[in-house]
Design a protein around this motif. Structure first.
Motif, short mmCIF file in Angstrom:
data_model
loop_
_atom_site.label_atom_id
_atom_site.label_comp_id
_atom_site.label_asym_id
_atom_site.label_seq_id
_atom_site.Cartn_x
_atom_site.Cartn_y
_atom_site.Cartn_z
N GLY A 106 1.23 -1.07 -0.40
CA GLY A 106 0.05 -0.12 0.29
C GLY A 106 0.71 0.97 0.35
N ALA A 107 0.44 2.49 -0.55
CA ALA A 107 1.28 3.72 -0.16
C ALA A 107 1.74 3.82 1.33
N ASP A 108 1.23 3.71 2.30
CA ASP A 108 1.73 3.54 2.94
C ASP A 108 2.89 2.92 3.36
N MET A 109 2.89 1.59 2.86
CA MET A 109 3.97 0.78 2.91
C MET A 109 5.66 2.04 1.93
N ILE A 110 4.93 2.65 0.45
CA ILE A 110 5.32 2.62 -0.44
C ILE A 110 7.19 4.42 0.18
N GLU A 111 5.90 4.94 1.36
CA GLU A 111 7.19 5.56 1.27
C GLU A 111 7.95 5.18 3.14
N TYR A 112 7.52 4.63 3.59
CA TYR A 112 7.79 3.70 4.48
C TYR A 112 9.48 2.43 3.80
N LEU A 113 9.52 2.00 2.94
CA LEU A 113 10.30 1.50 1.84
C LEU A 113 12.34 1.91 2.18
N PRO A 114 11.86 3.19 1.98
CA PRO A 114 14.09 3.57 2.72
C PRO A 114 14.00 3.03 3.84
N LYS A 115 13.29 1.62 4.85
CA LYS A 115 13.30 1.84 5.83
C LYS A 115 13.47 -0.16 5.97
N TRP A 116 13.36 -0.41 4.82
CA TRP A 116 12.98 -1.23 5.21
C TRP A 116 14.46 -2.46 5.08
N ARG A 117 14.41 -3.14 5.43
CA ARG A 117 15.47 -4.16 5.55
C ARG A 117 16.19 -5.03 4.78
N ASN A 118 17.29 -4.26 4.24
CA ASN A 118 18.32 -5.29 2.98
C ASN A 118 17.35 -4.46 1.24
N ILE A 119 16.72 -3.04 1.49
CA ILE A 119 16.00 -2.94 0.37
C ILE A 119 16.29 -2.67 -0.62
N ASP A 120 18.07 -2.50 -0.66
CA ASP A 120 18.47 -2.37 -2.19
C ASP A 120 18.96 -3.48 -2.48
N GLN A 121 18.70 -4.59 -1.55
CA GLN A 121 19.34 -6.00 -2.58
C GLN A 121 17.97 -6.90 -2.40
N LEU A 122 16.49 -6.25 -2.10
CA LEU A 122 15.35 -7.16 -2.74
C LEU A 122 14.79 -6.31 -3.90
N VAL A 123 15.18 -5.57 -3.99
CA VAL A 123 14.51 -5.10 -5.08
C VAL A 123 14.87 -5.98 -6.51
N GLU A 124 16.36 -6.17 -6.06
CA GLU A 124 16.79 -7.40 -7.26
C GLU A 124 16.53 -8.21 -7.34
N ILE A 125 15.51 -8.75 -6.21
CA ILE A 125 15.00 -10.39 -6.74
C ILE A 125 13.11 -9.96 -6.87
N VAL A 126 12.78 -9.10 -6.35
CA VAL A 126 11.16 -9.02 -6.31
C VAL A 126 10.92 -7.53 -6.88
N GLN A 127 9.40 -8.00 -7.59
CA GLN A 127 9.26 -6.24 -8.31
C GLN A 127 7.72 -5.84 -7.17
N PHE A 128 8.02 -4.47 -6.76
CA PHE A 128 7.68 -3.91 -6.36
C PHE A 128 6.03 -4.05 -6.99
N ILE A 129 4.41 -3.69 -6.40
CA ILE A 129 3.48 -3.26 -6.83
C ILE A 129 3.11 -2.33 -5.67
N GLY A 130 2.87 -1.08 -5.88
CA GLY A 130 2.37 0.08 -5.10
C GLY A 130 0.70 0.12 -5.28
N VAL A 131 -0.01 0.50 -4.21
CA VAL A 131 -1.11 0.42 -4.80
C VAL A 131 -2.07 1.86 -3.88
N ASN A 132 -2.64 2.09 -4.39
CA ASN A 132 -3.26 4.03 -4.23
C ASN A 132 -4.09 3.74 -2.93
N ARG A 133 -3.32 4.76 -2.08
CA ARG A 133 -4.22 4.61 -0.74
C ARG A 133 -4.41 6.29 -0.48
#
Length: 190
Positions: A106-133
Motif C-alpha cells: 500500500g501507499a503507506d508502505m511506499i513511504e516506508y521503503l527506505p527503512k526496509w531491511r536490505n531494500i537495495d538487495q530486495l528490489v533486485e529479486i522482487v518487483q514492487f507493485i504499489g496500490v493507491n491509498r
C-alpha cells in the motif's frame, strides 16, 4: 515465467479490501496467482495476537476459497521472530526459480521503503507493485509499478472496532468469514 503476486499482512481479520486489491493487481498485471502471506511478527507494527495464527489462517482460507488464482503461503508463519521481506523473498526465490515475484504494498508502505531491511538487495529479486491509498505519497526512488484500485476504506482495525461495539461487519468481509467470526466469538463479537 510464472508471475506471482505476494500480498502480505496480519489479516487480523482478512476483509474485502484485501480481496479487491488482490483481484485488481492480478488482472492489471496479468499475474498467474496471488499468494496471501500472513506474517508472524510484522517488523513495522506491534502484533496484536487478537486471535491465534491458525484462526487467521482459517479466516484467510475462507476468504480466498472461491477464487481459483488466490493461494495461501505460510512461509512467514512457520518462522519465528520478525517477518523481514528480504529473507522471505530470498527463500521463495530459491524454492521457486521458475517464478517471478511481485510484492504488493500500500501507499503507506511506499513511504516506508527506505527503512526496509536490505531494500537495495530486495528490489533486485522482487518487483514492487504499489496500490493507491488516500492521504499517502506514492512517490519513491525505488522501482515500483502502480496499480489503481477502488478506494475502499475498510481496515482490519475498523472491523475489530465495529465488532467490539456490537456493530455489523456485513459486506466488509466475505459472508463465510463473518459467520466464522460470529461462531467463534472473535474480536468481542456477539
Amino acid at each position: 515465467m510464472i508471475k506471482i503476486g505476494i500480498l502480505g499482512g496480519t489479516f487480523d481479520p482478512p476483509h474485502l479490501g484485501h480481496l479487491i486489491i488482490a483481484n485488481e493487481v492480478l488482472n492489471s498485471f496479468d499475474l498467474n496467482e496471488i499468494w496471501f502471506m500472513p506474517n508472524q511478527e510484522p517488523p513495522h507494527k506491534k502484533k496484536l495476537n487478537a486471535i491465534k495464527d491458525e484462526d487467521r489462517v482459517k479466516l484467510l482460507k475462507l476468504s480466498i476459497s472461491e477464487h481459483p488464482n488466490f493461494k495461501l503461503e505460510l512461509i512467514e508463519l512457520k518462522r519465528s521472530g520478525p517477518s523481514f521481506t528480504y529473507e522471505t523473498m530470498k527463500i521463495l526465490k530459491e524454492r521457486h526459480p521458475d517464478k517471478q515475484f511481485y510484492f504488493i504494498i500500500g501507499a503507506d508502505m511506499i513511504e516506508y521503503l527506505p527503512k526496509w531491511r536490505n531494500i537495495d538487495q530486495l528490489v533486485e529479486i522482487v518487483q514492487f507493485i504499489g496500490v493507491n491509498r488516500s492521504t499517502y505519497n506514492q512517490k519513491s526512488s525505488y522501482p515500483i509499478l502502480y496499480a489503481e484500485v477502488p478506494n475502499i476504506e475498510i481496515s482490519s482495525s475498523l472491523i475489530r472496532s465495529r465488532l467490539k461495539e456490537g456493530k455489523t461487519i456485513q459486506y466488509m468481509v466475505p459472508e463465510s468469514v463473518r459467520n466464522y467470526i460470529k461462531e467463534k466469538n472473535y474480536y468481542g463479537s456477539q
